[in-house]
Design an enzyme around this catalytic site. Structure first.
Site, PDB file in Angstrom:
ATOM      1  N   LYS A  68      31.671  10.109  -9.877  1.00 42.58           N
ATOM      2  CA  LYS A  68      32.224   8.883  -9.296  1.00 42.58           C
ATOM      3  C   LYS A  68      33.631   9.131  -8.748  1.00 42.58           C
ATOM      4  O   LYS A  68      34.057   8.494  -7.773  1.00 42.58           O
ATOM      5  CB  LYS A  68      32.254   7.754 -10.332  1.00 42.58           C
ATOM      6  N   ALA A  83      29.594  13.735 -16.526  1.00 48.19           N
ATOM      7  CA  ALA A  83      28.846  13.820 -15.269  1.00 48.19           C
ATOM      8  C   ALA A  83      29.091  12.560 -14.433  1.00 48.19           C
ATOM      9  O   ALA A  83      29.293  12.633 -13.213  1.00 48.19           O
ATOM     10  CB  ALA A  83      27.359  13.982 -15.561  1.00 48.19           C
ATOM     11  N   TYR A  84      29.109  11.415 -15.101  1.00 42.68           N
ATOM     12  CA  TYR A  84      29.305  10.146 -14.398  1.00 42.68           C
ATOM     13  C   TYR A  84      30.727  10.056 -13.833  1.00 42.68           C
ATOM     14  O   TYR A  84      30.926   9.833 -12.636  1.00 42.68           O
ATOM     15  CB  TYR A  84      29.043   8.988 -15.381  1.00 42.68           C
ATOM     16  N   SER A  85      31.732  10.279 -14.702  1.00 42.38           N
ATOM     17  CA  SER A  85      33.117  10.094 -14.274  1.00 42.38           C
ATOM     18  C   SER A  85      33.507  11.074 -13.173  1.00 42.38           C
ATOM     19  O   SER A  85      34.177  10.697 -12.204  1.00 42.38           O
ATOM     20  CB  SER A  85      34.061  10.244 -15.471  1.00 42.38           C
TER      21      SER A  85
END
Ligand code: ZN
Length: 691
Positions: free
Chosen positions: A585, A580-582
């Site tokens: 971003k 979710a983060y990668s």
């Protein structure tokens, strides 16, 4: 004069009672004079006392202690009053003339302490009056009496013949001699008026000079209250908006005004819609009176002679007002050049841009190199409005002759002072908006950019945290250098609200650091839809909303801009369990590239920094994230910092301050030829090399 006695006895906090020492007494009564802004505005006025001191060899010497240049009566201390040997300066009274340069050089050699600040330009005026103490101010009430069509008639009525008058002359040797001659010829006079300039009183002691000063000002005030019309300026009802609507229009106009006034060098623009400003700018009467010019020569250095007046037909029509402002600015600048042409000088022309902008129905903007300078212009013009109102209520407001105004503005001594100012810092005159500024990288960036001279708008969902960042900036850089705003970047109206707040506070924004972000850690098979969507909302949509608002603002302001995205090493080298983060971003990074493509044509640069594993006070690293990242890497949660440090090429820990240095480079002009770029701040992670 019981009212004067009473006000003289009011204790000022932190002020010791006067002792027998004449210099202590001077400090005491000077501070009392300086405490009332209707008597003395920041830095204005000057006072003196004559004392018997011992020189360096212990011989008795008569010394004039007079305010040095650059100090403020409100906060005066003993060291602010330079000592000048009376035996050296008194012979000058016999001279016919003396140029300013000659006088300044002469006075420098009369100082009892060669290291003392340069004594006031009005030093000789103090020296040539024989009495023990002299007080000089540009009190508002006095200026209302003397900046009129027939000041002599007004002064006759208020003071009879008890107060002397000297026609307008620029401060310097001749004015000092004329004042000395007038006072020596009529020592029984209660005071002396410098026409279009101010008031001088004297006495055996500072207390006496002060009390005479206040008595005359009190009589001037009483006369104005008795004879004047309390509501001179009444705004046109068609120009009235409710405060919310008015501020909405002001926020939209501010970047247009600031952008147009930021010629070679940017300015900070302060806005006010104080009731007296709205009444003044909203009336035809105010428009006519404002054209007359500044209230004293001192003010011209800060406000220029004339404000700019904008034609407004419909106060809600932002584009109509913006167009009218541009027309008015062209006319103002042309008039200014003609005025410089008329009075020609060897000095280089100062910038042909106003410092005070009046917009009927909306309010007033004042500009300067920083908030303090813009606030000084605002305070001076607020007092000017009061002075004009007083004068118009009893007669007709008149300023000093145009040529004298010009000579005051282009006075070589004042221009010389400008060259002594310290060099400006890298981000001086810039406004920076930082998201996620309550902690971690965001706070480090806010502090670093403020230390480089920027005005910082610190925003965060956590308002208390953003305010704490603001407090740190104020403590380090001084009041007025930061503003805290609540901002959840996923809400479009809050993003617009933060940009509007920046525009109302400083006139616009030059740099946006889009930093706010969240981290979620879970393998894809276990990742909840809700957590995925939340990551996208903050890490992708949040940056979109901030970028959109920034580009719209930069286009209106017309002075380019810099957008810096705090991305992550994960953009180029994603980590497992960090889907979710990668992914969110990566969306941020792609958005940044598109913003670079679209911003180039309006001079907007867009760049990224890619930090890795910044701990410190970062909220990204919650105990849960720490636990999960440790599990993903197969290590002990206690060892997370060590793990990240030892995996990079330099074997170093990456701190928020390191990221802030890269942001500073991208924010300012040192990177003026760089856009669409990505700078890793990760200690060297070879998988994450940008390519
Ligand atoms: Zn003065």
């Amino acid at each position: 004069m019981s009212s004067v006695q009473a006000s003289a006895a009011v204790p000022v906090p932190g002020l010791a009672s006067p002792s027998a020492d004449p210099l202590d007494a001077l400090v005491h009564w000077s501070r009392l004079l300086g405490a009332d802004p209707s008597l003395v505005l920041r830095g204005g006025g000057n006072t003196s006392v004559k004392t018997d001191e011992a020189d360096v060899a212990g011989r008795p010497v008569r010394v004039l202690r007079v305010k040095g240049s650059g100090s403020d009566l409100r906060t005066a201390k003993r060291a602010d009053f330079s000592g000048v040997r009376m035996d050296d300066v008194l012979p000058l009274f016999e001279r016919a003339e003396m140029s300013d340069e000659e006088m300044v050089a002469y006075l420098a050699r009369c100082l009892t302490d060669p290291g003392a600040p340069r004594s006031s330009i009005e030093t000789l005026l103090h020296a040539f009056i024989p009495d023990g103490s002299v007080f000089h101010s540009h009190a508002d009430a006095l200026l209302s009496l003397i900046n009129t069509r027939d000041p002599h008639a007004v002064l006759d009525e208020v003071f009879g013949e008890a107060v002397l008058r000297v026609p307008y002359r620029r401060p310097g040797f001749l004015l000092s001699r004329e004042v000395g001659e007038a006072v020596r010829a009529a020592p029984e006079a209660r005071g002396l008026v410098l026409l279009n300039h101010g008031l001088v009183t004297w006495g055996a002691t500072p207390e006496e000079a002060y009390e005479r000063h206040l008595a005359l000002v009190a009589e001037a005030r009483e006369y104005l209250a008795r004879e004047g019309n309390p509501r001179v300026f009444v705004s046109d009802p068609r120009l009235r908006l409710d405060p919310r609507a008015r501020r909405k229009v002001a926020a939209a106009l501010a970047p247009v005004i600031r952008g147009a006034l930021s010629g070679e060098r940017r300015v900070i623009a302060r806005y006010t819609d104080a009731p007296e400003v709205l009444e003044f700018v909203g009336s035809e009467h105010g428009r006519r009176a404002s054209a007359a010019g500044a209230a004293t020569p001192d003010h011209i250095l800060t406000t220029k002679i004339h404000p700019l007046w904008t034609e407004v037909h419909d106060p809600a029509d932002v584009e109509g007002i913006a167009a009218a402002f541009r027309v008015a600015l062209e006319r103002w600048s042309a008039d200014y050049r003609a005025y410089v042409e008329r009075w020609r000088t060897d000095e280089p022309e100062l910038e042909a841009a106003p410092r005070v902008v009046l917009v009927p129905g909306i309010g007033m903007w004042t500009v300067g190199r920083d908030p303090k300078a813009a606030d000084l212009a605002r305070d001076i013009y607020l007092h000017t409005i009061g002075i004009i109102a007083g004068a118009e209520s009893i007669s007709e407001y008149r300023s000093l002759p145009e040529e004298e105004g010009f000579r005051a503005e282009y006075w070589p001594l004042e221009l010389y002072k400008l060259t002594l100012a310290p060099p400006e810092r890298e981000l001086a005159r810039r406004v920076v908006l930082v998201t996620g500024a309550a902690s971690g990288i965001g706070r480090a960036v806010a502090l670093r950019l403020a230390a480089a001279g920027a005005q910082v708008v610190a925003t965060d969902r956590d308002l208390a945290g953003a305010e704490a960042t603001g407090v740190l900036i104020h403590a380090a850089q001084g009041e007025g250098s930061a503003l805290a705003c609540p901002l959840d970047v996923t809400r479009a109206e809050e993003v617009e609200g933060a940009v509007e707040a920046a525009c109302l506070e400083y006139g616009g924004v030059d740099v946006v650091v889009s930093n706010a972000g969240i981290a979620h850690c879970a393998p894809i098979e276990e990742l909840e839809l809700e957590d995925w969507e939340r990551s996208l909302a903050v890490n992708a949509t949040g940056h979109f909303l901030v970028t959109r608002a920034a580009l719209r603002l930069f286009r209106r302001q017309g002075t380019g801009g810099s957008l810096v995205f705090v991305a992550t090493k994960n953009v180029t080298a994603p980590g497992r369990d960090f889907g979710a983060y990668s992914a969110s971003k990566a969306a941020e990074a792609q958005l940044a590239r598109v913003a670079a493509l679209e911003g180039g044509e309006i001079g907007v640069r867009v760049n990224m920094v890619n930090p890795d594993a910044v701990f410190g006070d970062s909220r990204l690293w919650s105990p849960e994230i720490r636990e999960r990242r440790a599990r993903a890497h197969g290590i002990d949660p206690e060892r997370v910092e060590d793990f990240y440090r030892t995996r990079n090429l330099l074997g170093v820990e990456v701190r928020g301050e390191d990221v802030a240095e890269a942001v500073l480079f991208l924010a300012g002009d040192r990177s003026s030829r760089t856009t669409g770029c990505m700078i890793p701040v990760d200690g060297g992670v070879k998988e994450a090399f940008p390519r």
